[in-house]
Design an enzyme around this catalytic site. Structure first.
Site, PDB file in Angstrom:
ATOM      1  N   CYS A  25      43.629  54.784  44.182  1.00 30.65           N
ATOM      2  CA  CYS A  25      43.203  53.746  43.254  1.00 30.65           C
ATOM      3  C   CYS A  25      42.646  52.578  44.061  1.00 30.65           C
ATOM      4  CB  CYS A  25      44.410  53.300  42.426  1.00 30.65           C
ATOM      5  SG  CYS A  25      44.018  52.018  41.240  1.00 30.65           S
TER       6      CYS A  25
ATOM      7  N   HIS B 129      43.384  58.298  34.205  1.00 30.28           N
ATOM      8  CA  HIS B 129      43.740  57.261  35.182  1.00 30.28           C
ATOM      9  C   HIS B 129      43.223  55.895  34.712  1.00 30.28           C
ATOM     10  CE1 HIS B 129      44.137  55.849  39.558  1.00 30.28           C
ATOM     11  NE2 HIS B 129      43.406  54.905  39.014  1.00 30.28           N
ATOM     12  N   GLU B 130      41.979  55.867  34.211  1.00 31.86           N
ATOM     13  CA  GLU B 130      41.397  54.591  33.777  1.00 31.86           C
ATOM     14  C   GLU B 130      42.047  54.081  32.492  1.00 31.86           C
ATOM     15  OE1 GLU B 130      39.876  53.176  36.038  1.00 31.86           O
ATOM     16  OE2 GLU B 130      39.471  54.963  37.229  1.00 31.86           O
TER      17      GLU B 130
ATOM     18  N   HIS C  85      45.102  52.303  33.277  1.00 27.92           N
ATOM     19  CA  HIS C  85      44.841  50.909  33.691  1.00 27.92           C
ATOM     20  C   HIS C  85      44.781  49.985  32.473  1.00 27.92           C
ATOM     21  CE1 HIS C  85      44.264  50.801  37.988  1.00 27.92           C
ATOM     22  NE2 HIS C  85      43.433  51.823  37.976  1.00 27.92           N
TER      23      HIS C  85
HETATM   24 CO    CO Z   1      42.873  52.995  39.557  1.00 23.35          CO
END
Ligand code: CO
Length: 153
Positions: free
Chosen positions: A93, A135-136, A139
């Site tokens: 990341c 993954h995004e 976030h």
């Molecule tokens: Co990331």
């Protein structure tokens, strides 16, 4: 524009839903362009708005993540279906330099998102693209790969 790194609290905060009715779309497009630039500069395959200092539910995905014709911009993305099958892959990341962690995720997902005109569309995907999108979206929910660490005791 700089990439926000851990432990900035913005990375662990749920980002705000984007209401295109009273949001300045021009500003949003500008932010998306800046995020794509920032992602490419750091050779990332995805970047979420909080990593660029904006607590908004938008993320950009590098076309290389899914052999796409162009980079993807996702606004208010939500996962509406996910496969039972999961796999484990190492993830990095840009907000956690030098950290690599095994993360288990569904191999396939279906998401619902909107474009700048507010039109909703669905996207079904597997492999790397599915992993990057998850993954995004993490976030946007204030979740990082370090939150996926499981301890076998
Ligand atoms: Co990331």
């Amino acid at each position: 524009m700089k990439i926000i790194t851990y432990p900035n609290p913005l990375l662990q905060t749920r980002s705000q839903e984007i209401n295109l009715v009273d949001f300045d779309v021009k500003k949003l497009r500008k932010l998306a362009r800046k995020m794509i630039k920032l992602m490419n500069k750091h050779k990332g395959i995805g970047l979420a708005a909080p990593q660029a200092g904006e607590s908004l539910r938008m993320c950009v995905i590098n076309s290389k993540a899914g052999c796409l014709l162009k980079d993807l911009i996702l606004i208010n993305p939500i996962i509406i279906e996910r496969s039972m099958e999961k796999n484990i892959k190492k993830e990095g990341c840009l907000s956690l330099p030098k950290v690599q962690i095994d993360v288990e995720r569904p191999m396939w997902i279906k998401i619902k998102t909107i474009d700048f005109e507010g039109r909703s569309f669905n996207l079904e995907t597997g492999d790397l693209l599915a992993r990057v999108i998850q993954h995004e979206i993490d976030h946007l929910d204030g979740m990082l790969i370090i939150d996926h660490i499981t301890y076998n005791i």
